[in-house]
Design a protein around this motif. Sequence first.
Motif, PDB file in Angstrom:
ATOM      1  N   GLU A  13       1.283  15.372  30.539  1.00 51.77           N
ATOM      2  CA  GLU A  13       1.965  16.548  31.066  1.00 51.77           C
ATOM      3  C   GLU A  13       2.969  17.114  30.068  1.00 51.77           C
ATOM      4  N   ALA A  14       3.431  16.272  29.135  1.00 48.01           N
ATOM      5  CA  ALA A  14       4.422  16.728  28.160  1.00 48.01           C
ATOM      6  C   ALA A  14       3.822  17.662  27.114  1.00 48.01           C
ATOM      7  N   ILE A  15       2.489  17.662  26.983  1.00 47.41           N
ATOM      8  CA  ILE A  15       1.834  18.549  26.029  1.00 47.41           C
ATOM      9  C   ILE A  15       1.462  19.839  26.758  1.00 47.41           C
ATOM     10  N   GLU A  16       2.064  20.919  26.334  1.00 49.08           N
ATOM     11  CA  GLU A  16       1.904  22.208  27.006  1.00 49.08           C
ATOM     12  C   GLU A  16       0.682  22.959  26.492  1.00 49.08           C
ATOM     13  N   THR A  17      -0.032  23.597  27.388  1.00 48.59           N
ATOM     14  CA  THR A  17      -1.114  24.506  26.996  1.00 48.59           C
ATOM     15  C   THR A  17      -0.489  25.839  26.600  1.00 48.59           C
ATOM     16  N   LEU A  66       7.009  27.379  17.825  1.00 48.36           N
ATOM     17  CA  LEU A  66       8.005  26.360  18.161  1.00 48.36           C
ATOM     18  C   LEU A  66       7.466  25.419  19.233  1.00 48.36           C
ATOM     19  N   ARG A  67       6.827  25.993  20.250  1.00 48.28           N
ATOM     20  CA  ARG A  67       6.261  25.140  21.307  1.00 48.28           C
ATOM     21  C   ARG A  67       5.147  24.256  20.749  1.00 48.28           C
ATOM     22  N   ALA A  68       4.374  24.794  19.818  1.00 47.36           N
ATOM     23  CA  ALA A  68       3.309  23.997  19.190  1.00 47.36           C
ATOM     24  C   ALA A  68       3.906  22.827  18.413  1.00 47.36           C
ATOM     25  N   ARG A  69       5.048  23.073  17.765  1.00 51.89           N
ATOM     26  CA  ARG A  69       5.711  21.992  17.030  1.00 51.89           C
ATOM     27  C   ARG A  69       6.201  20.918  17.987  1.00 51.89           C
ATOM     28  N   VAL A  70       6.690  21.322  19.152  1.00 53.94           N
ATOM     29  CA  VAL A  70       7.095  20.351  20.172  1.00 53.94           C
ATOM     30  C   VAL A  70       5.885  19.535  20.616  1.00 53.94           C
ATOM     31  N   ASN A  71       4.746  20.210  20.821  1.00 54.81           N
ATOM     32  CA  ASN A  71       3.515  19.507  21.189  1.00 54.81           C
ATOM     33  C   ASN A  71       3.150  18.478  20.126  1.00 54.81           C
ATOM     34  N   PHE A  81      -2.959   9.960  20.329  1.00 50.82           N
ATOM     35  CA  PHE A  81      -3.017  11.206  19.566  1.00 50.82           C
ATOM     36  C   PHE A  81      -2.435  11.105  18.161  1.00 50.82           C
ATOM     37  N   ALA A  82      -1.623  10.088  17.888  1.00 50.08           N
ATOM     38  CA  ALA A  82      -0.948   9.984  16.592  1.00 50.08           C
ATOM     39  C   ALA A  82      -1.967   9.862  15.464  1.00 50.08           C
ATOM     40  N   ARG A  83      -1.637  10.446  14.321  1.00 50.74           N
ATOM     41  CA  ARG A  83      -2.518  10.423  13.156  1.00 50.74           C
ATOM     42  C   ARG A  83      -1.713  10.043  11.911  1.00 50.74           C
ATOM     43  N   GLY A  84      -2.410   9.512  10.913  1.00 50.49           N
ATOM     44  CA  GLY A  84      -1.805   9.271   9.615  1.00 50.49           C
ATOM     45  C   GLY A  84      -0.534   8.446   9.673  1.00 50.49           C
ATOM     46  N   ALA A  85       0.501   8.934   8.966  1.00 47.98           N
ATOM     47  CA  ALA A  85       1.766   8.201   8.891  1.00 47.98           C
ATOM     48  C   ALA A  85       2.420   8.061  10.258  1.00 47.98           C
TER      49      ALA A  85
END
Length: 285
Positions: A13-17, A66-71, A81-85
Amino acid sequence: MSTIDPATFPPPEAIETLDFEAILVEIMADAQSRFDAAGIAYDVGGLETDPVKIVAEAAAYREMLLRARVNDAVRANLLAFARGADLDHLAAFYDAVRLPDEGDERFRLRTLLAVQGRSTGGTEPRYRAVALGASLRVADAAVYRVGTTPQIEIAVVAADNNGVADAGLLALVSEAIENAAVRMVNDTIRVIAAVTDTIDVAARIWLLPDAAGSLVAALPAALRADWAAEGGLGFDLTREWLLARLMKTGVQRVEILAPAETVVVLPGRAVALGAVDLTMMGRDR
């Protein structure tokens, strides 16, 4: 105990569409209310040349970024969902460290197993995680107890050598498992090469009228790739699975000839696809 599968979880739910148009509508409505409060007649918001509309569009775009950066920040803190480092830092909390050249998905699986296997006892997920962490050459490992005895077998499938784990690879896994910090003192563990059964596949294929004739020739490689990605230790080879994977776009009908029935795979065994014989039967509507 089965491996946790984040793919089965509902979307966080924390990831906004994100919806640019919805954000723009909100900004324009706010501007309209401010004009109304100030007694300013404003009725040109529908014009593309309206300065207020142009500024609002720029603001909406920046807000969406900005919202995408929060996502992105939320994803970086979720194991699924985490990737890489970001994944490296998240996994370190569970004492999981990426092997050299290890991909995200394999490392994610090992981290999930490490989480699930955090116990004062030597659980199946923990032993499997340790086996996978011994070498990138380990494609998979099955952990199971023999009868009611304390003997545990770890069957290893190699990522190379046609799936057959050689003595060197088995020695690496055994060394990792026998570490005093890993093996339970009352467990007797035997690391073995998983038994691989080679199963031939045969089917008849009908294509749709407008499908490319080269489609049938491409199906065997696609089927092998699907099996490599989805199959593994203890994974049954069912006729239903074959039917579903062969029904690619452009295929009208598939008739499975072999295997004649589901190939049931026991713990410590795996199936390798042998000959894949697909016969083009023509086109159908």
